[in-house]
Design a protein around this motif. Structure first.
Motif, mmCIF file in Angstrom:
data_model
loop_
_atom_site.group_PDB
_atom_site.id
_atom_site.type_symbol
_atom_site.label_atom_id
_atom_site.label_comp_id
_atom_site.label_asym_id
_atom_site.label_seq_id
_atom_site.Cartn_x
_atom_site.Cartn_y
_atom_site.Cartn_z
ATOM 1 N N VAL A 63 0.844 -1.188 0.000
ATOM 2 C CA VAL A 63 0.000 0.000 0.000
ATOM 3 C C VAL A 63 0.882 1.241 0.000
ATOM 4 N N GLY A 64 0.268 2.373 -0.329
ATOM 5 C CA GLY A 64 1.001 3.634 -0.299
ATOM 6 C C GLY A 64 1.158 4.244 -1.665
ATOM 7 N N LYS A 65 2.342 4.771 -1.930
ATOM 8 C CA LYS A 65 2.601 5.460 -3.194
ATOM 9 C C LYS A 65 3.007 4.468 -4.276
ATOM 10 N N ALA A 66 2.478 4.691 -5.480
ATOM 11 C CA ALA A 66 2.813 3.842 -6.621
ATOM 12 C C ALA A 66 3.331 4.709 -7.757
ATOM 13 N N SER A 67 4.283 4.167 -8.476
ATOM 14 C CA SER A 67 4.818 4.810 -9.677
ATOM 15 C C SER A 67 4.657 3.833 -10.833
ATOM 16 N N VAL A 68 4.132 4.332 -11.959
ATOM 17 C CA VAL A 68 3.979 3.495 -13.145
ATOM 18 C C VAL A 68 4.822 4.129 -14.251
ATOM 19 N N VAL A 69 5.857 3.427 -14.679
ATOM 20 C CA VAL A 69 6.840 3.973 -15.607
ATOM 21 C C VAL A 69 6.529 3.546 -17.037
ATOM 22 N N ARG A 70 6.275 4.538 -17.881
ATOM 23 C CA ARG A 70 6.014 4.341 -19.303
ATOM 24 C C ARG A 70 4.922 3.310 -19.574
ATOM 25 N N ASP A 122 -6.280 1.952 -4.992
ATOM 26 C CA ASP A 122 -6.082 2.294 -3.576
ATOM 27 C C ASP A 122 -4.725 2.934 -3.311
ATOM 28 N N HIS A 123 -4.014 3.281 -4.370
ATOM 29 C CA HIS A 123 -2.685 3.859 -4.227
ATOM 30 C C HIS A 123 -2.674 5.330 -4.650
ATOM 31 N N ASP A 124 -1.727 6.062 -4.098
ATOM 32 C CA ASP A 124 -1.409 7.420 -4.556
ATOM 33 C C ASP A 124 -0.441 7.251 -5.730
ATOM 34 N N THR A 125 -0.960 7.392 -6.957
ATOM 35 C CA THR A 125 -0.224 6.951 -8.146
ATOM 36 C C THR A 125 0.297 8.103 -8.983
ATOM 37 N N THR A 126 1.548 7.963 -9.427
ATOM 38 C CA THR A 126 2.154 8.899 -10.365
ATOM 39 C C THR A 126 2.624 8.141 -11.604
ATOM 40 N N VAL A 127 2.247 8.635 -12.767
ATOM 41 C CA VAL A 127 2.743 8.084 -14.026
ATOM 42 C C VAL A 127 4.034 8.807 -14.385
ATOM 43 N N VAL A 128 5.071 8.054 -14.709
ATOM 44 C CA VAL A 128 6.353 8.625 -15.131
ATOM 45 C C VAL A 128 6.485 8.397 -16.642
ATOM 46 N N GLU A 129 6.470 9.483 -17.400
ATOM 47 C CA GLU A 129 6.444 9.377 -18.856
ATOM 48 C C GLU A 129 7.162 10.561 -19.477
ATOM 49 N N THR A 130 8.132 10.269 -20.343
ATOM 50 C CA THR A 130 8.905 11.327 -20.999
ATOM 51 C C THR A 130 8.497 11.554 -22.446
ATOM 52 N N PHE A 131 7.596 10.716 -22.970
ATOM 53 C CA PHE A 131 7.130 10.858 -24.350
ATOM 54 C C PHE A 131 5.877 11.710 -24.348
ATOM 55 N N ASP A 147 10.239 12.850 -14.413
ATOM 56 C CA ASP A 147 11.356 12.360 -13.613
ATOM 57 C C ASP A 147 10.912 11.202 -12.727
ATOM 58 N N PRO A 148 11.801 10.254 -12.435
ATOM 59 C CA PRO A 148 11.466 9.156 -11.523
ATOM 60 C C PRO A 148 11.065 9.688 -10.150
ATOM 61 N N VAL A 149 10.211 8.948 -9.464
ATOM 62 C CA VAL A 149 9.735 9.365 -8.143
ATOM 63 C C VAL A 149 9.958 8.240 -7.141
ATOM 64 N N GLU A 150 10.065 8.625 -5.874
ATOM 65 C CA GLU A 150 10.124 7.630 -4.803
ATOM 66 C C GLU A 150 8.743 7.003 -4.648
ATOM 67 N N ALA A 151 8.692 5.688 -4.416
ATOM 68 C CA ALA A 151 7.402 5.015 -4.321
ATOM 69 C C ALA A 151 7.528 3.735 -3.497
ATOM 70 N N ASP A 152 6.380 3.292 -2.976
ATOM 71 C CA ASP A 152 6.356 2.003 -2.296
ATOM 72 C C ASP A 152 6.401 0.865 -3.305
ATOM 73 N N VAL A 153 5.799 1.092 -4.486
ATOM 74 C CA VAL A 153 5.879 0.112 -5.558
ATOM 75 C C VAL A 153 6.007 0.845 -6.888
ATOM 76 N N THR A 154 6.907 0.368 -7.721
ATOM 77 C CA THR A 154 7.060 0.908 -9.075
ATOM 78 C C THR A 154 6.804 -0.207 -10.076
ATOM 79 N N ILE A 155 5.925 0.083 -11.031
ATOM 80 C CA ILE A 155 5.611 -0.860 -12.094
ATOM 81 C C ILE A 155 6.193 -0.307 -13.389
#
Length: 324
Positions: A20-27, A39-48, A65-73
């Motif tokens: 649980v917690g913060k999630a980052s989804v990369v590209r 159920d997560h506080d989600t940030t999408v990381v995308e440079t395109f 830019d990449p972010v700190e997260a509890d889980v990164t997908i």
């Protein structure tokens, strides 16, 4: 099969539990099902830019830019070195890393490389792809790219950008074919890391040069490669870009890949956009792989189309007086 089918299968079978917690989804690919992170506080990381804009419009927090997260997908990109760098970076920023991708994008190679360093890893193979996961670690630090680097041709490039190891031969052919004098206002559509722009800016007559590029990683390199006050850098989608003032010339080596798949419609959209952004007497200078079907789109978009050369697998065109 959609990427989410693999992560959904892993979750439903109980072999994967996301912290649980913060999630980052990369590209993430367009089909990614964000409901797995409801159920997560989600940030999408995308440079395109087109994908960045699409997720932002959908209401998600988006970062380049990449972010700190509890889980990164991570949805693995097609370039191996770039994929490894993303995985290694996420491993240092997150408590858990989930890596997903198609076999055609090299997911099995990344999986095997991770297992060699980290030992046995849980995974689910489905839909011509694989998803696997592991806890955050510094053990993959050798994969970190170190960011932008000067290549053998003396230009800054970075993993994940087109032609990141050397000057693209099509771009070189086009640059060599340009006249000594160009109009005062010029644009480079799909500027990449700035090779064409570095040649354009040296031409007589050029007073302003706009670099239009959708990949932020490439545009960051272009700003280091084109150090001239006449150059302006635009993080934008060239196919939808609209300048407030028309250009006398547009020069481009348009991409034709969407992911790993070739799609000539992308280059055709570049041609139409160029026609929309030129003055009534403006000129397009363009290089393309010789197998791509651009002639009809050029004829539909310009009154005068002149093939300049066909050599080394490439074809060059000069197109004038747009009709659009």
């Amino acid at each position: 099969m959609a990427v989410t089918s693999r992560i959904r299968t892993a979750l439903d079978e109980g072999v994967l539990t996301l912290p649980v917690g913060k999630a980052s989804v990369v590209r993430p690919v367009e089909a990614f099902d964000m409901s797995v992170l409801r159920d997560h506080d989600t940030t999408v990381v995308e440079t395109f830019f087109p994908d960045h804009d699409r997720w932002k419009t959908a209401g998600y927090a988006v970062s380049t830019d990449p972010v700190e997260a509890d889980v990164t997908i991570i949805s693995v990109p097609r370039y191996k070195e770039h994929a490894r760098a993303l995985v290694a970076d996420a491993a240092q920023r997150s408590n858990m890393v989930v890596v997903d991708g198609a076999k055609t994008d090299g997911i099995d190679s990344i999986f095997k490389a991770c297992r060699k360093i980290l030992g046995p890893l849980p995974s689910v193979s489905k839909g011509h792809g694989r998803i696997f996961w592991f806890q955050g670690t510094d053990a993959l630090s050798d994969w970190l790219s170190g960011g932008r680097k000067i290549g053998p041709d003396g230009f800054y490039t970075a993993p994940g950008v087109f032609s990141d190891r050397s000057v693209d031969q099509g771009s070189k052919l086009l640059a060599d074919a340009l006249p000594d004098t160009l109009p005062t206002r010029v644009a480079d559509f799909g500027a990449g890391w700035g090779y064409l722009a570095s040649r354009i800016i040296k031409k007589e007559g050029v007073e302003t040069l706009d670099l239009i590029e959708a990949e932020a990683l490439a545009l960051d390199c272009a700003e280091l490669n084109v150090k001239d006050p006449r150059a302006a850098f635009h993080w934008a989608d060239a196919t939808t870009f609209k300048s407030s003032t028309a250009y006398g010339a547009i020069i481009m080596n348009p991409p034709f890949h969407v992911g790993r798949d070739g799609d000539p419609r992308l280059g055709q959209d570049f041609i139409r956009s160029a026609a929309h952004n030129l003055t009534a007497n403006g000129t397009l200078w363009m290089v393309a792989n010789r197998h791509l079907p651009y002639e009809q789109t050029l004829s539909d978009s310009f009154r005068q189309v002149t093939p300049l050369a066909t050599t080394g697998g490439f074809k060059l065109f000069k197109a004038s007086r747009p009709t659009l």
